[in-house]
Design a protein around this motif. Structure first.
Motif, PDB file in Angstrom:
ATOM      1  N   SER A  71      69.704  10.986  43.420  1.00  0.00           N
ATOM      2  CA  SER A  71      69.143   9.602  43.522  1.00  0.00           C
ATOM      3  C   SER A  71      68.094   9.675  44.512  1.00  0.00           C
ATOM      4  O   SER A  71      66.872   9.348  44.428  1.00  0.00           O
ATOM      5  N   HIS A  72      68.358  10.557  45.810  1.00  0.00           N
ATOM      6  CA  HIS A  72      67.469  10.799  46.748  1.00  0.00           C
ATOM      7  C   HIS A  72      65.987  11.618  46.004  1.00  0.00           C
ATOM      8  O   HIS A  72      65.152  11.378  46.174  1.00  0.00           O
ATOM      9  N   HIS A  73      66.359  12.454  45.394  1.00  0.00           N
ATOM     10  CA  HIS A  73      65.374  13.386  44.827  1.00  0.00           C
ATOM     11  C   HIS A  73      64.362  12.693  43.484  1.00  0.00           C
ATOM     12  O   HIS A  73      63.227  12.696  43.647  1.00  0.00           O
ATOM     13  N   LEU A  74      65.228  11.983  42.977  1.00  0.00           N
ATOM     14  CA  LEU A  74      64.516  10.936  41.976  1.00  0.00           C
ATOM     15  C   LEU A  74      63.670   9.922  42.770  1.00  0.00           C
ATOM     16  O   LEU A  74      62.461   9.598  42.112  1.00  0.00           O
ATOM     17  N   LYS A  75      64.058   9.383  43.909  1.00  0.00           N
ATOM     18  CA  LYS A  75      63.226   8.390  44.644  1.00  0.00           C
ATOM     19  C   LYS A  75      61.994   9.002  45.037  1.00  0.00           C
ATOM     20  O   LYS A  75      61.039   8.413  45.074  1.00  0.00           O
ATOM     21  N   VAL A  76      62.194  10.419  45.446  1.00  0.00           N
ATOM     22  CA  VAL A  76      60.857  10.917  46.031  1.00  0.00           C
ATOM     23  C   VAL A  76      60.045  11.092  44.791  1.00  0.00           C
ATOM     24  O   VAL A  76      58.588  10.799  44.958  1.00  0.00           O
ATOM     25  N   LEU A  77      60.289  11.567  43.630  1.00  0.00           N
ATOM     26  CA  LEU A  77      59.399  11.563  42.407  1.00  0.00           C
ATOM     27  C   LEU A  77      58.933  10.278  42.079  1.00  0.00           C
ATOM     28  O   LEU A  77      57.842  10.039  41.598  1.00  0.00           O
ATOM     29  N   LYS A  78      59.739   9.113  42.313  1.00  0.00           N
ATOM     30  CA  LYS A  78      59.398   7.661  41.952  1.00  0.00           C
ATOM     31  C   LYS A  78      58.463   7.296  42.930  1.00  0.00           C
ATOM     32  O   LYS A  78      57.257   6.724  42.840  1.00  0.00           O
ATOM     33  N   ASP A  79      58.501   7.707  44.353  1.00  0.00           N
ATOM     34  CA  ASP A  79      57.463   7.233  45.122  1.00  0.00           C
ATOM     35  C   ASP A  79      56.061   7.761  45.175  1.00  0.00           C
ATOM     36  O   ASP A  79      55.058   7.197  45.509  1.00  0.00           O
ATOM     37  N   VAL A  80      55.979   8.933  44.268  1.00  0.00           N
ATOM     38  CA  VAL A  80      54.598   9.499  43.969  1.00  0.00           C
ATOM     39  C   VAL A  80      54.242   9.055  42.530  1.00  0.00           C
ATOM     40  O   VAL A  80      53.218   9.705  42.019  1.00  0.00           O
ATOM     41  N   ASP A  81      54.862   7.865  42.102  1.00  0.00           N
ATOM     42  CA  ASP A  81      54.592   7.595  40.501  1.00  0.00           C
ATOM     43  C   ASP A  81      54.703   8.659  39.379  1.00  0.00           C
ATOM     44  O   ASP A  81      53.993   8.541  38.534  1.00  0.00           O
ATOM     45  N   VAL A  82      55.355   9.280  39.669  1.00  0.00           N
ATOM     46  CA  VAL A  82      55.786  10.527  38.619  1.00  0.00           C
ATOM     47  C   VAL A  82      56.787  10.072  37.497  1.00  0.00           C
ATOM     48  O   VAL A  82      56.638  10.119  36.489  1.00  0.00           O
ATOM     49  N   LEU A  83      57.596   9.156  38.214  1.00  0.00           N
ATOM     50  CA  LEU A  83      58.680   8.729  37.613  1.00  0.00           C
ATOM     51  C   LEU A  83      58.716   7.048  37.649  1.00  0.00           C
ATOM     52  O   LEU A  83      58.397   6.855  38.517  1.00  0.00           O
ATOM     53  N   THR A  84      59.343   6.543  36.573  1.00  0.00           N
ATOM     54  CA  THR A  84      59.503   5.086  36.563  1.00  0.00           C
ATOM     55  C   THR A  84      60.977   4.867  36.216  1.00  0.00           C
ATOM     56  O   THR A  84      61.794   5.797  35.707  1.00  0.00           O
ATOM     57  N   SER A  85      61.717   3.764  36.726  1.00  0.00           N
ATOM     58  CA  SER A  85      63.149   3.753  36.605  1.00  0.00           C
ATOM     59  C   SER A  85      63.468   2.280  36.093  1.00  0.00           C
ATOM     60  O   SER A  85      62.585   1.318  36.357  1.00  0.00           O
ATOM     61  N   GLU A  86      64.707   2.007  35.640  1.00  0.00           N
ATOM     62  CA  GLU A  86      65.204   0.640  34.996  1.00  0.00           C
ATOM     63  C   GLU A  86      66.623   0.648  34.997  1.00  0.00           C
ATOM     64  O   GLU A  86      67.383   1.744  34.524  1.00  0.00           O
ATOM     65  N   ARG A  87      67.318  -0.291  35.927  1.00  0.00           N
ATOM     66  CA  ARG A  87      68.643  -0.237  35.824  1.00  0.00           C
ATOM     67  C   ARG A  87      69.288  -1.088  34.550  1.00  0.00           C
ATOM     68  O   ARG A  87      68.750  -2.113  34.550  1.00  0.00           O
ATOM     69  N   ARG A  88      70.375  -0.500  34.272  1.00  0.00           N
ATOM     70  CA  ARG A  88      70.944  -1.085  33.078  1.00  0.00           C
ATOM     71  C   ARG A  88      72.392  -0.930  33.409  1.00  0.00           C
ATOM     72  O   ARG A  88      73.244  -0.106  33.122  1.00  0.00           O
ATOM     73  N   GLY A  89      73.033  -2.124  33.841  1.00  0.00           N
ATOM     74  CA  GLY A  89      74.366  -2.197  34.167  1.00  0.00           C
ATOM     75  C   GLY A  89      74.604  -1.536  35.368  1.00  0.00           C
ATOM     76  O   GLY A  89      73.760  -1.820  36.551  1.00  0.00           O
ATOM     77  N   THR A  90      75.516  -0.673  35.333  1.00  0.00           N
ATOM     78  CA  THR A  90      75.777   0.155  36.463  1.00  0.00           C
ATOM     79  C   THR A  90      74.935   1.401  36.784  1.00  0.00           C
ATOM     80  O   THR A  90      74.969   2.181  37.713  1.00  0.00           O
ATOM     81  N   TRP A  91      74.014   1.903  35.707  1.00  0.00           N
ATOM     82  CA  TRP A  91      73.527   3.102  35.746  1.00  0.00           C
ATOM     83  C   TRP A  91      71.865   2.816  35.791  1.00  0.00           C
ATOM     84  O   TRP A  91      71.336   1.746  35.313  1.00  0.00           O
ATOM     85  N   VAL A  92      71.135   3.806  36.244  1.00  0.00           N
ATOM     86  CA  VAL A  92      69.513   3.794  36.338  1.00  0.00           C
ATOM     87  C   VAL A  92      69.145   4.940  35.410  1.00  0.00           C
ATOM     88  O   VAL A  92      69.694   5.893  35.333  1.00  0.00           O
ATOM     89  N   TRP A  93      68.049   4.421  34.766  1.00  0.00           N
ATOM     90  CA  TRP A  93      67.668   5.253  33.735  1.00  0.00           C
ATOM     91  C   TRP A  93      66.021   5.565  34.110  1.00  0.00           C
ATOM     92  O   TRP A  93      65.391   4.732  34.723  1.00  0.00           O
ATOM     93  N   TYR A  94      65.635   6.896  34.054  1.00  0.00           N
ATOM     94  CA  TYR A  94      64.325   7.273  34.427  1.00  0.00           C
ATOM     95  C   TYR A  94      63.518   7.903  33.295  1.00  0.00           C
ATOM     96  O   TYR A  94      64.104   8.613  32.253  1.00  0.00           O
ATOM     97  N   LYS A  95      62.287   7.509  33.345  1.00  0.00           N
ATOM     98  CA  LYS A  95      61.345   8.392  32.490  1.00  0.00           C
ATOM     99  C   LYS A  95      59.977   8.603  33.116  1.00  0.00           C
ATOM    100  O   LYS A  95      59.740   8.162  34.086  1.00  0.00           O
ATOM    101  N   ILE A  96      59.261   9.266  32.423  1.00  0.00           N
ATOM    102  CA  ILE A  96      58.069   9.870  32.823  1.00  0.00           C
ATOM    103  C   ILE A  96      57.036   8.717  33.139  1.00  0.00           C
ATOM    104  O   ILE A  96      56.946   7.927  32.030  1.00  0.00           O
ATOM    105  N   ASN A  97      56.204   8.535  34.022  1.00  0.00           N
ATOM    106  CA  ASN A  97      55.415   7.468  34.015  1.00  0.00           C
ATOM    107  C   ASN A  97      54.079   7.700  33.191  1.00  0.00           C
ATOM    108  O   ASN A  97      53.479   8.816  33.093  1.00  0.00           O
ATOM    109  N   PRO A  98      53.912   6.850  32.020  1.00  0.00           N
ATOM    110  CA  PRO A  98      52.953   7.411  31.041  1.00  0.00           C
ATOM    111  C   PRO A  98      51.585   7.530  31.566  1.00  0.00           C
ATOM    112  O   PRO A  98      51.100   8.413  30.912  1.00  0.00           O
ATOM    113  N   GLN A  99      51.251   7.060  32.806  1.00  0.00           N
ATOM    114  CA  GLN A  99      49.929   7.147  33.362  1.00  0.00           C
ATOM    115  C   GLN A  99      50.119   8.856  33.867  1.00  0.00           C
ATOM    116  O   GLN A  99      48.836   9.502  34.121  1.00  0.00           O
ATOM    117  N   ARG A 100      51.097   9.539  33.988  1.00  0.00           N
ATOM    118  CA  ARG A 100      51.327  10.718  34.439  1.00  0.00           C
ATOM    119  C   ARG A 100      51.812  11.740  33.314  1.00  0.00           C
ATOM    120  O   ARG A 100      52.078  12.906  33.761  1.00  0.00           O
TER     121      ARG A 100
END
Length: 333
Positions: A71-100
């Motif tokens: 989760s820490h590594h994914l947050k680093v990638l989110k902080d530079v807008d490479v990834l976006t995330s969405e929480r569904r229930g107890t899990w978080v899903w990640y995808k590539i930021n369309p602009q990147r």
């Protein structure tokens, strides 16, 4: 010793177009975030996931580290807008930021292979460093042949190879090709073995890119008909991804199943299996098969529309779909 430069030898300033300090700082921050092997592996896994996104639980399997570390590594990638995330229930899903996405694709499909090839200690060529896709395609064909024994093994192998090759022409990330080729090949084999006398009506929607209106039309038919009519879609010149506005509308219609959709090329198998073929702005590209009903719907192109415009196109298609489904159900009742 003093050296005197002539007029021709003297250094003179020239106008350059070097990256500005603010842009350089932003790029350096992003590159720093990417400069971790595990983060690069997670980025590659997300980019190549056929669902278009990955759950944090999937990414935790890439290395023997704790989930908080992932989760820490994914947050680093989110902080530079490479990834976006969405929480569904107890899990978080990640995808590539369309602009990147284009930048990520360049990194994974061009820069990374070139770097690996240049630093390979055994001098292996770039070609030898690529995964053995041929063996994987053959293995997939063997698996499908075992599931569908009524189709000759050579035919199954040919369809799997054709499916893989057709999708490879527009693929952004080659590591996703095998699962996509499997789904495409399964659809083609289903079309090939369809029994018109016992099957429910089947509709094929064809547009140019198979990234917008034909995808919406197929999803709306499948939603409205609830299995009493089957809809397929294809493109005369398929795009690499579904249009972002259309993707969000497909999620509203189909939920999680929308992640299974991807642009597919038009095949003769799909046309032969259809009871109705509806073209949507692609001209006379479909082969004429006796016994198949053809129609053309003049609807807007989502690629040229705003979000509100795409919603209006969806509503237009939905009205046409209701009439079509009603006609087909009345014919079979």
């Amino acid at each position: 010793m003093n050296v005197t430069l002539t007029a021709d030898e003297a250094c003179s300033p020239v106008t350059t177009h070097a990256i500005g300090p603010d842009a350089a700082s932003s790029v350096a921050t992003t590159l720093k975030a990417l400069s971790d092997p595990l983060r690069l592996r997670m980025l590659s896994a997300i980019a190549s996931d056929p669902r278009g996104e990955s759950c944090v639980c999937d990414l935790a399997e890439l290395a023997e580290v704790s989930q908080p570390t992932v989760s820490h590594h994914l947050k680093v990638l989110k902080d530079v807008d490479v990834l976006t995330s969405e929480r569904r229930g107890t899990w978080v899903w990640y995808k590539i930021n369309p602009q990147r996405r284009r930048a990520v694709t360049t990194l994974l499909d061009s820069f990374a292979p070139a770097t690996v090839a240049a630093t390979a200690s055994d001098g292996a060529s770039e070609e030898s460093l690529r995964p053995d896709f041929d063996a994987r395609v053959t293995r997939l064909a063997d698996e499908l042949s075992a599931e569908i024994p009524e189709v000759d093994e050579a035919v199954v192998l040919g369809i799997v190879r054709e499916s893989y090759t057709a999708l490879a022409r527009t693929a952004r990330v080659t590591s996703a090709l095998i699962p996509l080729a499997e789904r495409f090949a399964r659809q083609r084999l289903s079309d090939l073995t369809r029994d018109r006398d016992t099957s429910v009506p089947q509709v094929l929607f064809v547009c140019v890119a198979n990234a917008g209106r034909s995808q919406l039309a197929a999803a709306l038919v499948n939603q409205l008909a609830a299995g009493k009519v089957i809809a397929r879609s294809a493109g005369s010149s398929p795009a690499d991804v579904i249009h972002p506005h259309v993707r969000s509308l497909l999620a509203e219609i189909e939920g999680d199943e929308a992640a299974e959709r991807f642009p597919k090329p038009l095949t003769d198998d799909a046309v032969r299996a259809a009871d109705v073929v509806i073209t949507m702005g692609c001209g006379d590209v479909c082969p004429i098969i006796p016994g198949v009903r053809y129609d053309d719907w003049v609807v807007g192109d989502p690629a040229l529309a705003s979000r509100e415009g795409v919603e209006a196109i969806r509503d237009d298609i939905a009205a046409r779909v209701r009439i079509l489904v009603q006609e087909l159900l009345e014919e079979t009742s």
